[in-house]
Design an enzyme around this catalytic site. Structure first.
Site, PDB file in Angstrom:
ATOM      1  N   THR A  31      -2.337  13.213  -2.889  1.00 25.61           N
ATOM      2  CA  THR A  31      -1.600  13.883  -1.636  1.00 25.61           C
ATOM      3  C   THR A  31      -0.757  13.047  -0.995  1.00 25.61           C
ATOM      4  O   THR A  31      -0.631  11.941  -0.673  1.00 25.61           O
ATOM      5  CB  THR A  31      -2.712  14.387  -0.798  1.00 25.61           C
ATOM      6  OG1 THR A  31      -3.232  13.172  -0.088  1.00 25.61           O
ATOM      7  CG2 THR A  31      -4.017  15.155  -1.624  1.00 25.61           C
ATOM      8  N   GLY A  32       0.307  13.944  -0.241  1.00 27.23           N
ATOM      9  CA  GLY A  32       1.176  13.118   0.400  1.00 27.23           C
ATOM     10  C   GLY A  32       2.312  12.564  -0.558  1.00 27.23           C
ATOM     11  O   GLY A  32       2.813  11.536  -0.130  1.00 27.23           O
ATOM     12  N   ALA A  33       2.643  13.255  -1.699  1.00 24.38           N
ATOM     13  CA  ALA A  33       3.283  12.635  -2.800  1.00 24.38           C
ATOM     14  C   ALA A  33       4.897  12.969  -2.579  1.00 24.38           C
ATOM     15  O   ALA A  33       5.631  12.538  -3.289  1.00 24.38           O
ATOM     16  CB  ALA A  33       3.045  13.236  -3.864  1.00 24.38           C
ATOM     17  N   SER A  34       5.307  13.713  -1.389  1.00 20.02           N
ATOM     18  CA  SER A  34       6.611  13.907  -1.219  1.00 20.02           C
ATOM     19  C   SER A  34       7.530  12.640  -0.411  1.00 20.02           C
ATOM     20  O   SER A  34       8.695  12.802  -0.282  1.00 20.02           O
ATOM     21  CB  SER A  34       6.725  15.172  -0.065  1.00 20.02           C
ATOM     22  OG  SER A  34       6.236  14.735   0.859  1.00 20.02           O
ATOM     23  N   GLY A  38       2.641   7.613  -0.794  1.00 25.21           N
ATOM     24  CA  GLY A  38       2.193   8.449  -1.911  1.00 25.21           C
ATOM     25  C   GLY A  38       3.133   8.740  -2.984  1.00 25.21           C
ATOM     26  O   GLY A  38       2.858   9.265  -4.111  1.00 25.21           O
ATOM     27  N   SER A 161      -6.144   2.950   7.216  1.00 27.33           N
ATOM     28  CA  SER A 161      -5.369   2.059   7.911  1.00 27.33           C
ATOM     29  C   SER A 161      -6.317   0.920   8.387  1.00 27.33           C
ATOM     30  O   SER A 161      -7.320   1.295   8.591  1.00 27.33           O
ATOM     31  CB  SER A 161      -4.769   2.611   8.929  1.00 27.33           C
ATOM     32  OG  SER A 161      -4.393   1.922   9.748  1.00 27.33           O
ATOM     33  N   TYR A 175      -4.994   8.942  16.284  1.00 30.53           N
ATOM     34  CA  TYR A 175      -4.969   8.544  14.960  1.00 30.53           C
ATOM     35  C   TYR A 175      -5.654   7.673  14.523  1.00 30.53           C
ATOM     36  O   TYR A 175      -6.598   7.809  13.528  1.00 30.53           O
ATOM     37  CB  TYR A 175      -3.450   7.556  14.861  1.00 30.53           C
ATOM     38  CG  TYR A 175      -3.055   6.961  13.363  1.00 30.53           C
ATOM     39  CD1 TYR A 175      -2.930   8.009  12.305  1.00 30.53           C
ATOM     40  CD2 TYR A 175      -3.163   5.750  13.193  1.00 30.53           C
ATOM     41  CE1 TYR A 175      -2.451   7.543  11.146  1.00 30.53           C
ATOM     42  CE2 TYR A 175      -2.893   5.087  11.952  1.00 30.53           C
ATOM     43  CZ  TYR A 175      -2.718   5.943  10.959  1.00 30.53           C
ATOM     44  OH  TYR A 175      -2.195   5.552   9.625  1.00 30.53           O
TER      45      TYR A 175
HETATM   46  N1  LIG Z   1       3.099   3.563   7.027  1.00 30.19           N
HETATM   47  C1  LIG Z   1       2.367   2.790   7.663  1.00 30.19           C
HETATM   48  O1  LIG Z   1       2.473   1.660   8.242  1.00 30.19           O
HETATM   49  C2  LIG Z   1       0.872   3.036   7.108  1.00 30.19           C
HETATM   50  C3  LIG Z   1      -0.203   1.864   7.374  1.00 30.19           C
HETATM   51  C4  LIG Z   1      -1.441   2.068   7.219  1.00 30.19           C
HETATM   52  C5  LIG Z   1      -1.952   3.277   6.533  1.00 30.19           C
HETATM   53  N2  LIG Z   1      -1.022   4.377   6.406  1.00 30.19           N
HETATM   54  C6  LIG Z   1      -1.254   5.746   5.749  1.00 30.19           C
HETATM   55  O2  LIG Z   1      -0.770   5.883   4.672  1.00 30.19           O
HETATM   56  C7  LIG Z   1      -0.658   7.420   4.349  1.00 30.19           C
HETATM   57  C8  LIG Z   1       0.739   7.582   3.867  1.00 30.19           C
HETATM   58  O3  LIG Z   1       1.762   7.445   5.068  1.00 30.19           O
HETATM   59  P1  LIG Z   1       3.283   6.839   4.647  1.00 30.19           P
HETATM   60  O4  LIG Z   1       3.373   5.849   5.507  1.00 30.19           O
HETATM   61  O5  LIG Z   1       3.529   7.014   3.368  1.00 30.19           O
HETATM   62  O6  LIG Z   1       3.834   8.274   5.618  1.00 30.19           O
HETATM   63  P2  LIG Z   1       4.923   9.175   5.242  1.00 30.19           P
HETATM   64  O7  LIG Z   1       6.126   8.590   4.652  1.00 30.19           O
HETATM   65  O8  LIG Z   1       5.223   9.901   6.389  1.00 30.19           O
HETATM   66  O9  LIG Z   1       4.200  10.252   4.340  1.00 30.19           O
HETATM   67  C9  LIG Z   1       3.257  11.302   4.794  1.00 30.19           C
HETATM   68  C10 LIG Z   1       3.116  12.104   3.664  1.00 30.19           C
HETATM   69  O10 LIG Z   1       1.991  13.102   4.145  1.00 30.19           O
HETATM   70  C11 LIG Z   1       2.448  14.355   3.868  1.00 30.19           C
HETATM   71  N3  LIG Z   1       1.925  15.422   4.795  1.00 30.19           N
HETATM   72  C12 LIG Z   1       2.022  15.233   6.134  1.00 30.19           C
HETATM   73  N4  LIG Z   1       1.439  16.248   6.827  1.00 30.19           N
HETATM   74  C13 LIG Z   1       0.845  17.049   5.698  1.00 30.19           C
HETATM   75  C14 LIG Z   1       0.301  18.186   5.829  1.00 30.19           C
HETATM   76  N5  LIG Z   1      -0.054  18.837   6.918  1.00 30.19           N
HETATM   77  N6  LIG Z   1      -0.034  18.701   4.691  1.00 30.19           N
HETATM   78  C15 LIG Z   1       0.012  18.150   3.390  1.00 30.19           C
HETATM   79  N7  LIG Z   1       0.932  16.831   3.440  1.00 30.19           N
HETATM   80  C16 LIG Z   1       1.060  16.248   4.384  1.00 30.19           C
HETATM   81  C17 LIG Z   1       3.841  14.222   3.848  1.00 30.19           C
HETATM   82  O11 LIG Z   1       4.463  15.303   3.105  1.00 30.19           O
HETATM   83  P3  LIG Z   1       5.131  16.799   3.755  1.00 30.19           P
HETATM   84  O12 LIG Z   1       5.902  16.325   5.049  1.00 30.19           O
HETATM   85  O13 LIG Z   1       6.222  17.049   2.539  1.00 30.19           O
HETATM   86  O14 LIG Z   1       4.279  17.308   3.969  1.00 30.19           O
HETATM   87  C18 LIG Z   1       4.286  12.854   3.257  1.00 30.19           C
HETATM   88  O15 LIG Z   1       4.355  13.040   1.829  1.00 30.19           O
HETATM   89  C19 LIG Z   1      -1.001   7.875   5.565  1.00 30.19           C
HETATM   90  O16 LIG Z   1      -2.333   8.319   5.469  1.00 30.19           O
HETATM   91  C20 LIG Z   1      -1.154   6.743   6.595  1.00 30.19           C
HETATM   92  O17 LIG Z   1      -2.047   7.253   7.654  1.00 30.19           O
HETATM   93  C21 LIG Z   1       0.369   4.325   6.540  1.00 30.19           C
END
Ligand SMILES: NC(=O)c1ccc[n+]([C@@H]2O[C@H](COP(=O)([O-])OP(=O)(O)OC[C@H]3O[C@@H](n4cnc5c(N)ncnc54)[C@H](OP(=O)(O)O)[C@@H]3O)[C@@H](O)[C@H]2O)c1
Length: 281
Positions: A31-34, A38, A161, A175
């Site tokens: 999930t979140g593969a866009s 992900g 996280s 968050y």
């Molecule tokens: N970046 C960091 O520093 C960090 C640190 C620790 C943990 N994380 C965790 O890692 C995970 C991925 O985060 P990322 O940093 O890769 O963020 P990102 O690039 O913003 O990606 C988030 C993904 O979630 C999807 N998403 C968001 N809202 C959604 C919804 N309502 N329904 C379905 N899909 C949804 C988005 O796709 P669409 O917009 O196409 O729906 C996107 O593919 C998250 O769970 C985040 O909490 C991130």
């Protein structure tokens, strides 16, 4: 990898052959593969021979990632859905269950972060929105897929996280609350399905350079993993039967949070104040 990253990094699966041995020919939902972690995880899984199921809201982005995986000899299918929409979650879980009755693993990675003072956030329903995307939506999706996973055995990975495990931080309440709540819920579920061959694991990531972390100005100066490095960590539970993947320093931080929560909380409040002064300059 720089020394600071090496010190900050969680354990990870950097051996493509080990990943291939675990996932080749098996359907894995990401999930979140866009975007971000992900997308990187989906690409790594595709390259390792998994049949990758890509879920997020942006259908065109998913189609692009899937086309790229297929162009490199992999297999991928797209499942556009909004995790904040309970009806859409029910429908997509039913579709995946019907089209991939042999689904082996779910990498529950989609998420949203907001950093805002609590009262400002209340006006914009931050808590409601984050609970939907980070907790109730992913939980409903997993419950929809669970009968199939229980039938055959499988793995559920929660991309979480470090902030879900340490003391509350200013402006991060919605968050942290949503990530910590989902994590606890999932591990409670894990104890129920353990005897039925379903494994649950959480990956507590530090800062990662993705579109999610980009808007926070102060983060630009902190060491961070790349999305690829974070995906290597996120996929480790598919290769090894671990319950938790985290950077080495998270345990001491958790212990400090138990022994001296006030000290940590006042440290975080001071950091917040220093950052406010710095950003006003
Ligand atoms: N970046 C960091 O520093 C960090 C640190 C620790 C943990 N994380 C965790 O890692 C995970 C991925 O985060 P990322 O940093 O890769 O963020 P990102 O690039 O913003 O990606 C988030 C993904 O979630 C999807 N998403 C968001 N809202 C959604 C919804 N309502 N329904 C379905 N899909 C949804 C988005 O796709 P669409 O917009 O196409 O729906 C996107 O593919 C998250 O769970 C985040 O909490 C991130």
């Amino acid at each position: 990898m720089s020394l600071s990253r090496l010190l900050l990094s969680p354990p990870a699966c950097r051996d493509p052959e080990a990943l291939r041995a675990a996932v080749a020919g098996r359907p894995v939902l990401v999930t979140g593969a866009s975007s971000g972690i992900g997308e990187a995880a989906a690409r790594q899984l595709g390259a390792a021979g998994a049949e990758v199921l890509l879920l997020a809201r942006r259908a065109e982005r998913l189609e692009e990632v899937a086309a790229d995986i297929c162009a490199r000899g992999g297999r991928a299918h797209v499942y556009p859905a909004d995790l904040a929409d309970p009806e859409a979650v029910r429908a997509v879980a039913a579709r995946i269950g019907a089209e991939h009755p042999d689904l082996w693993a779910v990498v529950s990675n989609a998420g949203k972060s907001v950093r805002r003072p609590a009262l400002e956030g209340a006006a914009r329903d931050d808590l409601g929105r984050l609970l939907a995307v980070n907790f109730s939506g992913p939980a409903a999706l997993l419950l929809g897929l669970l009968p199939g996973l229980v039938r055959r055995g499988g793995v559920i990975v929660n991309v979480s996280s470090v902030s879900a495990r340490h003391v509350g931080a200013p402006r991060w309440g919605a968050y942290q609350g949503s990530k910590a709540g989902f994590d606890l819920w999932l591990h409670a579920l894990g104890t129920e399905v353990r005897g039925q061959g379903v494994r649950v694991a959480s990956v507590y990531l530090p800062l990662v350079q993705t579109p999610m972390s980009a808007p926070t100005r102060a983060y630009r100066f902190l060491p961070a993993l790349s999305a690829d490095e974070a995906a290597h960590a996120a996929l480790l539970p598919l290769v090894r039967p671990v319950l938790r993947v985290a950077p080495w320093w998270l345990r001491p931080v958790e212990v400090a949070g138990l022994l001296a929560p006030g000290l940590l909380a006042s440290g975080l409040a001071r950091l917040e104040e220093a950052e406010r002064r710095w950003s006003r300059r």
